[in-house]
Design an enzyme around this catalytic site. Structure first.
Site, mmCIF file in Angstrom:
data_model
loop_
_atom_site.group_PDB
_atom_site.id
_atom_site.type_symbol
_atom_site.label_atom_id
_atom_site.label_comp_id
_atom_site.label_asym_id
_atom_site.label_seq_id
_atom_site.Cartn_x
_atom_site.Cartn_y
_atom_site.Cartn_z
ATOM 1 N N PRO A 228 -58.673 53.435 24.551
ATOM 2 C CA PRO A 228 -57.476 53.185 23.738
ATOM 3 C C PRO A 228 -56.730 51.945 24.218
ATOM 4 C CG PRO A 228 -57.588 55.476 24.516
ATOM 5 C CD PRO A 228 -58.616 54.720 25.271
ATOM 6 N N PRO A 229 -55.857 51.408 23.377
ATOM 7 C CA PRO A 229 -55.053 50.241 23.805
ATOM 8 C C PRO A 229 -54.192 50.572 25.010
ATOM 9 C CG PRO A 229 -54.921 50.561 21.425
ATOM 10 C CD PRO A 229 -55.599 51.777 21.973
ATOM 11 N N GLY A 230 -54.101 49.613 25.924
ATOM 12 C CA GLY A 230 -53.213 49.763 27.069
ATOM 13 C C GLY A 230 -53.806 50.465 28.259
ATOM 14 N N GLY A 232 -56.269 49.335 30.207
ATOM 15 C CA GLY A 232 -56.650 48.426 31.281
ATOM 16 C C GLY A 232 -58.022 47.808 31.144
ATOM 17 N N LYS A 233 -58.562 47.679 29.935
ATOM 18 C CA LYS A 233 -59.895 47.100 29.766
ATOM 19 C C LYS A 233 -59.894 45.616 30.149
ATOM 20 C CE LYS A 233 -59.993 48.304 25.457
ATOM 21 N NZ LYS A 233 -58.709 49.027 25.416
ATOM 22 N N THR A 234 -58.940 44.864 29.634
ATOM 23 C CA THR A 234 -58.882 43.439 29.960
ATOM 24 C C THR A 234 -58.536 43.226 31.427
ATOM 25 O OG1 THR A 234 -58.150 43.019 27.687
ATOM 26 C CG2 THR A 234 -57.862 41.245 29.272
ATOM 27 N N HIS A 449 -30.205 74.109 15.615
ATOM 28 C CA HIS A 449 -31.599 73.705 15.403
ATOM 29 C C HIS A 449 -32.328 73.557 16.738
ATOM 30 C CE1 HIS A 449 -34.577 71.617 12.691
ATOM 31 N NE2 HIS A 449 -35.051 71.309 13.895
ATOM 32 N N GLU A 450 -31.736 72.819 17.672
ATOM 33 C CA GLU A 450 -32.387 72.600 18.963
ATOM 34 C C GLU A 450 -32.455 73.891 19.779
ATOM 35 O OE1 GLU A 450 -33.959 69.912 19.676
ATOM 36 O OE2 GLU A 450 -33.281 68.980 17.818
ATOM 37 N N ASP A 525 -40.643 68.213 11.527
ATOM 38 C CA ASP A 525 -41.259 69.421 12.089
ATOM 39 C C ASP A 525 -42.352 69.936 11.154
ATOM 40 O OD1 ASP A 525 -39.649 69.483 14.321
ATOM 41 O OD2 ASP A 525 -38.087 70.646 13.334
#
Length: 686
Positions: A228-230, A232-234, A449-450, A525
Site C-alpha cells: 500500500p502507499p506509504g 516504504g517501497k521507495t 448518540h456517543e 454509521d
C-alpha cells in the site's frame, strides 16, 4: 538524460559531462552562440532597413525629376530593383509645415519601365552610377527565414528534451546514484524486516555472484516491491542504492512516456545500454504500473505508445540479449493491473510484499523518526505504537512531525506524551474546533448518540476495549468515541462483526430510545454498517441462507473503470436474497443494540450527563461509574486499568457535520467510525 557522476576512485571535485561534447562547445556555449548570432542578425537587419534611411529625405519619382531639372541633384546611385540614393548640390527643405527639414541626401525609386529617366538625369549634370545587390543582404533575404526556422526548431527540441543535446529525447532520463550522493541505508528502514532480508540477499548476489553460481544458481533478474502507499517501497529502494555499492539507475514509470511516438521504447533500450555498460548494476523503476499495465484492454483502437514501451521492457528484461549482471527493481501499489508477461519467472523473479507494520514495526519506525528529537523521559514509544494500528510508515513520520510542531507551539523544550496524543487526533480527525457554537439541543443529541456507541461496546462480547468518548468538535466530527484494540487483528470472526454492527447502530438506537427522534447524524454509521454487512454476505460467506459462496462484484475490467464496468455474477433472484440477508443482519444488530441500551438506561443517562458537563470521559472514569452502578460486574468492552492514561483514538465513531446548503443549514450529528487502516476496525477487508 542519465546523470553520470565521477566514480568513487576519482577526486570528488572533478565531474564528467553526462554526454561527450566537442571541445569548447558545451550545452551552455551552444545556447550562447545561438543567442548572439540571432541578436546580431536582428541588429544588422534593423540597421539596414531603419538606420540607413534616417538622415535621407524620402522623395517621390516626380520630385526627383523636378529637382534634377532645377539642377539641384548632384549624383544618383541606382540599385537593382529601382532604388535610387544620392546627394543634393546643397541642402534642400523637404516636407510640409512644421515637419519640413533640410536634407543633403535623398532616396527615391525609379521604375525600370521609364528608361528615359537616366537620360534626363544625365542631361542636367547628374552623376549617374549603378550598384549591384548586397551579397549579405541577398543571402539574408533568401535563406534568412529558413535559417531562423531551423534555429527555432532546434531550440524547441532541446527544451522539450530537458536541456540535453539536440535529438536526445529518446535518451533515458534515469538518474545514476553514485558514492558522492547522500545515502539511505537499511538502518533508516524499519517495520519491514522480511523485505529487508530479501533485498540484502539480492545485494549479496551482486557482491558475491560466484558463491551462488558454483551451485548452479542464477542471479534474479527482477525484484517487484508490492504494498500500500506509504509503507516504504521507495525508501527501501533508496536504501538498496546506499548499500549495494554498484551503479544504481533510478527512474519513474511516467518518465518513459512522451508526446512523441517511440520515445518510451527508445528510452527503455538506452537505459539498459547504460546499465549493461556499468554491469553489475541495478535499475529501479518507481510506479511501474504507469507503463506495465495489461495490454489490449484499453478503449478504442490504434497504436498504443504505452504498449510499445512495455514490449521493449519485456524484451530487455528477458529476451535474446544477455542481461547478465543487471537487476531490475520496481515498485507499485497496483499489482493487480500489471501485465502477466511482466510478472512471469525470468522477469520479476521475486515479489516482495511491503505491508502495514505491526506493533513492533511501528515502534521501530517511531524510533527512527524520533532519533533526533528531544523526547521527554515519560514518552513511551511502545504505547504510541499500540495506539496506532493501521498507520503506515509515512503516517508515523507525519505523526512524529506533528508532535514536534505541537510542542513548538507550546514553547516547550521537549516533546511530551500529550503532544503525540494531539498529533494522532489531528491526523485522524483534524484540529479541535472549540470555537464552534452548538445549541443545547445539539449537544444533548450528540452526547446521547456517543453514549449509545460507548455503552453498547462496553457490554458487548468480542469488542475492542472502549477508551475515550468526547463531544468536543474536531475537524468534521462533532463527537468521537474511540477504542483501543488489544492486539493486531488480521482475521474477523462472525461474532466480532456482529459486535461491531451493534456498536455502529448504537448511536441511532440511543437517539430513538431516549429522545424518540432520528437525526442525519447516523448516516455515516449506516453506510459503514451496511458495507460491513454486505461483505459478510457477499465476500465472506457468513449468511446461512446463501452459504459459503462469494458474490463479490469487484472484478470488473480495470481499464474500463471499476464502477463503470462492474460485473455481476449472480441472478436477480440471488440479488433479492442478498438484500434480504443484509437487511436481516442489520435488523438483528439494531435489536441487540436496543436491548443493551434498554437494560442500561441509567448508565447511558449518567454518561450523557457527564459528557455535557466534562465534554470528555475516559475509560477510568467510566470504570468508576460502573463500579458504583453495577458493583461486582465484569465488562468485556472496557479498557484495562493499565491503559487508563489519556490517549488518542485509534478507532473512532464520529459525529460528522453536514455542509450548509443555500436553502437550509442542517448539522449532521451522526457518528462515523473512523478507521486508521484496513487492519483496524471491523470493516477492514484483509
Amino acid at each position: 538524460m542519465t546523470e553520470n557522476k565521477t566514480p568513487p576512485d576519482k577526486k570528488p571535485g572533478k565531474k564528467k559531462n553526462p554526454i561527450p561534447t566537442p571541445p569548447g562547445l558545451g550545452g551552455c556555449t551552444f545556447r550562447t552562440i545561438t543567442m548572439w548570432v540571432m541578436l546580431g542578425l536582428l541588429a544588422y537587419v534593423l540597421v539596414i532597413f531603419l538606420g540607413s534611411g534616417s538622415d535621407r529625405a524620402s522623395i517621390t519619382y516626380s520630385e526627383l525629376l523636378d529637382y534634377a531639372r532645377d539642377g539641384k541633384v548632384k549624383n544618383a546611385v541606382l540599385s537593382t530593383g529601382g532604388d535610387v540614393e544620392g546627394e543634393f548640390r546643397s541642402p534642400q527643405r523637404v516636407g510640409d509645415g512644421s515637419a519640413a527639414q533640410d536634407y543633403l541626401k535623398y532616396s527615391s525609386f525609379v521604375p525600370f519601365e521609364d528608361a528615359g529617366s537616366i537620360d534626363l538625369l544625365r542631361e542636367h549634370g547628374v552623376d549617374v552610377s549603378g550598384r549591384g545587390p548586397n551579397g549579405l543582404m541577398a543571402i539574408l533575404i533568401n535563406i534568412g527565414p529558413i535559417l531562423l526556422f531551423i534555429i527555432l526548431w532546434i531550440f524547441i527540441m532541446r527544451r522539450m528534451s530537458g536541456g540535453g543535446q539536440a535529438f536526445s529525447f529518446g535518451k533515458s532520463k534515469a538518474k545514476l546514484v553514485t558514492g558522492d550522493r547522500p545515502k539511505n541505508t537499511f538502518e533508516d528502514v524499519a517495520g519491514c524486516d522480511e523485505a529487508k532480508q530479501e533485498l540484502e540477499e539480492v545485494i549479496e548476489f551482486l557482491k558475491e555472484p560466484a558463491k551462488f553460481q558454483k551451485l548452479g544458481g542464477k542471479i534474479p533478474k527482477g525484484v517487484l516491491l508490492i504494498g500500500p502507499p506509504g509503507t516504504g517501497k521507495t525508501l527501501l529502494a533508496r536504501a538498496v542504492a546506499g548499500e549495494a555499492k554498484v551503479p544504481f539507475f533510478s527512474m519513474s514509470g511516467s518518465d518513459f512516456v512522451e508526446m512523441f511516438v517511440g520515445v518510451g521504447a527508445s528510452r527503455v533500450r538506452d537505459l539498459f545500454v547504460q546499465a549493461k555498460a556499468k554491469s553489475p548494476s541495478i535499475i529501479f523503476i518507481d510506479e511501474i504500473d504507469a507503463v506495465g499495465r495489461q495490454r489490449g484492454t484499453g478503449l478504442g483502437g490504434g497504436h498504443d505508445e504505452r504498449e510499445q514501451t512495455l514490449n521493449a521492457l519485456l524484451v530487455e528484461m528477458d529476451g535474446f540479449a544477455d542481461n547478465q549482471g543487471v537487476i531490475v527493481m520496481a515498485a507499485t501499489n497496483r499489482p493487480d493491473v500489471l501485465d502477466a508477461a511482466l510478472l512471469r519467472p525470468g522477469r520479476f523473479d521475486r515479489r516482495i510484499t511491503v505491508g502495514m507494520p505491526d506493533v513492533k514495526g511501528r515502534e521501530a519506525i517511531l524510533k527512527v523518526h524520533t532519533v533526533k528529537m528531544p523526547l521527554h523521559k515519560e514518552v513511551e514509544l511502545s504505547v504510541i505504537a499500540r495506539r496506532t494500528p493501521g498507520f503506515t510508515g509515512a503516517d508515523l513520520e507525519s505523526l512524529a512531525n506533528e508532535a514536534a510542531l505541537h510542542a513548538a507551539r507550546r514553547n516547550a523544550d521537549t516533546i511530551e506524551m500529550r503532544d503525540f496524543e494531539n498529533a494522532v487526533d489531528r491526523i485522524i480527525m483534524g484540529i479541535e474546533r472549540r470555537s464552534m457554537v452548538m445549541t443545547e439541543e445539539e449537544r444533548k443529541l450528540t452526547a446521547i448518540h456517543e453514549s449509545g456507541h460507548a455503552i453498547v461496546n462496553v457490554f458487548s462480547p468480542q469488542s475492542d476495549p472502549f477508551h475515550k468518548v468526547t463531544i468536543v468538535p474536531r475537524g468534521q466530527a462533532l463527537g468521537v468515541t474511540s477504542f483501543l484494540p488489544k492486539a493486531e487483528r488480521h482475521n474477523y470472526s462472525l461474532e466480532y462483526c456482529e459486535t461491531v454492527l451493534a456498536r455502529l447502530l448504537g448511536g441511532r438506537g440511543a437517539e430513538k430510545l431516549f429522545l424518540d427522534t432520528m437525526s442525519t447524524g447516523a448516516g455515516n454509521d449506516l453506510d459503514r454498517a451496511t458495507d460491513l454487512a454486505r461483505k459478510m454476505v457477499c465476500n465472506w460467506g457468513m449468511s446461512p441462507e446463501l452459504g459459503p459462496v462469494s458474490f463479490s462484484d469487484e472484478h470488473g475490467p480495470v481499464f474500463l473503470g471499476r464502477d463503470y464496468a462492474r460485473t455481476k455474477s449472480y441472478s436477480e433472484h440471488t440479488a433479492r436474497v442478498i438484500d434480504d440477508e443484509i437487511r436481516r443482519i442489520m435488523g438483528e444488530a439494531y435489536k441487540a443494540a436496543l436491548t443493551i441500551l434498554e437494560e442500561n438506561r441509567d448508565i447511558v443517562e449518567r454518561l450523557s450527563e457527564d459528557l455535557l458537563e466534562k465534554e470528555t470521559v475516559s475509560s477510568s472514569e467510566i470504570r468508576v461509574m460502573l463500579a458504583e452502578l453495577r458493583p461486582g460486574m465484569e465488562f468485556p468492552g472496557l479498557d484495562s486499568p493499565d491503559h487508563d492514561e489519556p490517549s488518542s483514538p485509534v478507532e473512532e465513531e464520529e459525529k460528522t457535520e453536514e455542509e450548509k446548503t443555500e436553502e437550509e443549514e442542517v448539522k449532521n450529528d451522526g457518528s462515523e467510525e473512523n478507521r486508521t487502516g484496513s487492519e483496524t476496525g471491523a470493516g477492514g477487508d484483509r
